[in-house]
Design an enzyme around this catalytic site. Sequence first.
Site, mmCIF file in Angstrom:
data_model
loop_
_atom_site.group_PDB
_atom_site.id
_atom_site.type_symbol
_atom_site.label_atom_id
_atom_site.label_comp_id
_atom_site.label_asym_id
_atom_site.label_seq_id
_atom_site.Cartn_x
_atom_site.Cartn_y
_atom_site.Cartn_z
ATOM 1 N N ILE A 19 20.939 6.116 24.136
ATOM 2 C CA ILE A 19 20.918 4.690 24.494
ATOM 3 C C ILE A 19 19.756 4.475 25.460
ATOM 4 O O ILE A 19 19.711 5.108 26.526
ATOM 5 C CB ILE A 19 22.255 4.281 25.155
ATOM 6 N N PHE A 20 18.828 3.578 25.077
ATOM 7 C CA PHE A 20 17.625 3.393 25.891
ATOM 8 C C PHE A 20 17.918 2.502 27.104
ATOM 9 O O PHE A 20 17.534 1.330 27.131
ATOM 10 C CB PHE A 20 16.494 2.811 25.052
ATOM 11 N N THR A 62 8.763 -13.034 14.459
ATOM 12 C CA THR A 62 9.628 -12.143 15.237
ATOM 13 C C THR A 62 10.219 -12.774 16.499
ATOM 14 O O THR A 62 9.591 -13.643 17.124
ATOM 15 C CB THR A 62 8.825 -10.891 15.659
ATOM 16 N N GLY A 83 8.957 -2.530 26.629
ATOM 17 C CA GLY A 83 8.882 -3.753 25.803
ATOM 18 C C GLY A 83 10.222 -4.358 25.433
ATOM 19 O O GLY A 83 10.268 -5.391 24.780
ATOM 20 N N LEU A 113 18.190 1.011 15.677
ATOM 21 C CA LEU A 113 19.481 1.466 16.202
ATOM 22 C C LEU A 113 20.504 1.764 15.100
ATOM 23 O O LEU A 113 21.084 2.855 15.079
ATOM 24 C CB LEU A 113 20.031 0.404 17.172
ATOM 25 N N ASN A 131 0.824 -1.224 0.000
ATOM 26 C CA ASN A 131 0.000 0.000 0.000
ATOM 27 C C ASN A 131 0.851 1.265 0.000
ATOM 28 O O ASN A 131 0.314 2.375 0.001
ATOM 29 C CB ASN A 131 -0.980 0.007 1.192
ATOM 30 N N TYR A 168 2.631 -6.334 19.338
ATOM 31 C CA TYR A 168 3.232 -6.719 18.056
ATOM 32 C C TYR A 168 3.562 -8.221 18.056
ATOM 33 O O TYR A 168 3.160 -8.966 17.154
ATOM 34 C CB TYR A 168 4.494 -5.879 17.800
HETATM 35 N N1 UDP Z 1 18.031 1.424 20.856
HETATM 36 C C1 UDP Z 1 18.634 2.485 21.542
HETATM 37 N N2 UDP Z 1 18.485 3.755 21.038
HETATM 38 C C2 UDP Z 1 17.785 4.011 19.892
HETATM 39 C C3 UDP Z 1 17.195 2.921 19.198
HETATM 40 C C4 UDP Z 1 17.337 1.643 19.714
HETATM 41 O O1 UDP Z 1 19.261 2.302 22.570
HETATM 42 O O2 UDP Z 1 17.666 5.197 19.505
HETATM 43 C C5 UDP Z 1 18.189 0.060 21.385
HETATM 44 C C6 UDP Z 1 16.877 -0.622 21.707
HETATM 45 O O3 UDP Z 1 16.482 -0.326 23.032
HETATM 46 C C7 UDP Z 1 17.247 -2.097 21.521
HETATM 47 C C8 UDP Z 1 18.337 -2.073 20.449
HETATM 48 O O4 UDP Z 1 18.805 -0.731 20.394
HETATM 49 O O5 UDP Z 1 17.806 -2.622 22.701
HETATM 50 C C9 UDP Z 1 17.817 -2.462 19.087
HETATM 51 O O6 UDP Z 1 16.638 -1.715 18.847
HETATM 52 P P1 UDP Z 1 15.936 -1.665 17.435
HETATM 53 O O7 UDP Z 1 14.788 -0.691 17.540
HETATM 54 O O8 UDP Z 1 16.949 -1.424 16.372
HETATM 55 O O9 UDP Z 1 15.398 -3.137 17.186
HETATM 56 P P2 UDP Z 1 14.396 -4.068 18.052
HETATM 57 O O10 UDP Z 1 15.298 -4.804 19.026
HETATM 58 O O11 UDP Z 1 13.382 -3.220 18.694
HETATM 59 O O12 UDP Z 1 13.830 -4.974 17.031
#
Ligand code: UDP
Length: 327
Positions: A205-206, A117, A282, A188, A32, A141
């Site tokens: 960094i989360f 996933t 999550g 990331l 789409n 998800y």
């Molecule tokens: N992450 C981060 N900062 C960001 C984006 C992602 O620290 O700006 C971390 C996220 O918390 C995870 C890892 O990088 O632990 C991979 O995240 P991504 O969203 O790439 O993939 P996911 O694991 O959600 O499929």
Amino acid sequence: MKILVTGGAGYIGSITVERLIKAGAEVIVFDNLYQGHKDAIHPNAVFAQGDLADKHAIEAVISAHKPDGIMHFASYTLVGESVEKPFMYLRDNILNGLNLMESAVKHGVKGFILSSTANLFDDPEHMPIAETERIVPGSPYGESKHILERNLHWMDRLYNMRYACLRYFNACGATETRGEDHDPETHLIPLVLEVALGQRDKIVIFGDDYDTPDGTCVRDYIHVVDLAEAHILAMKTLLNGGSSIKYNLGNGRGFSVKEVIETAREVTGHPIPAEIGVRRPGDPDILIASSEGINHDLGWKPQYPELRTIIEMAWNWHQAHPNGYEK
Ligand code: UDP
């Protein structure tokens, strides 16, 4: 083989189409263009623009082209977004997938591959994670994909449609012509590369208080071309009379967020400033795949297992397409 690819204008879908066409397949892309890009669609693929919510649109494409197999990539894919918008994920991913399955069984499609996933495994008892691990979806998800996996079980049992559920860990990397372009970007590696391109000041960094060696989350980064090749192998197996199957797809090695950033610094030569922020809802501590199932059954193993190579290939694409596809 003639393959219908939903989401064939998206990141993993478009690169799988590229590899399918290289392997001599006939491909029909159904997308789409909500998240996909027209310029990502391979010029040798037939393109049908449409939405899986529209049963008539998907029915028209399947009855016109009569594909041997379907690869179903089109869906909402973000763990974090799904926690905030659960109905969008639980309703749309599931109903759209069912619309597709209903048409597929009606027209005798022989093989169906679902993009699944690692988010099925929120609380694993064993690491690396094998297909025998108990399923605990980590978000709406992950739940939506779990339900689609279950729906496929019934499609096989009641209609003999064979399926493969491929559970991706962290897809990344690029080919020369196709790469990762999401809006907004949340992943990331592309975010880190946007910092290196001067498009962002820093990467946040989360969280650094996870139960991991350096406190940041550990993930299994798998090259998108390796994922694409796994789809092609799995589809050939299904179309040659193989049984339905579920495989976890990864490198079998984990890297922390800090290690990814450090590798990107080495590849790009940019300092890539980073700061510690809050946790993202999550996110589990560690996700590493065991891909021994598909290795054992189909002989699949990653061609690009090195994080450095993956980031180099992504960096090449981002430098060549600093604004993504069509901006
Ligand atoms: N992450 C981060 N900062 C960001 C984006 C992602 O620290 O700006 C971390 C996220 O918390 C995870 C890892 O990088 O632990 C991979 O995240 P991504 O969203 O790439 O993939 P996911 O694991 O959600 O499929």
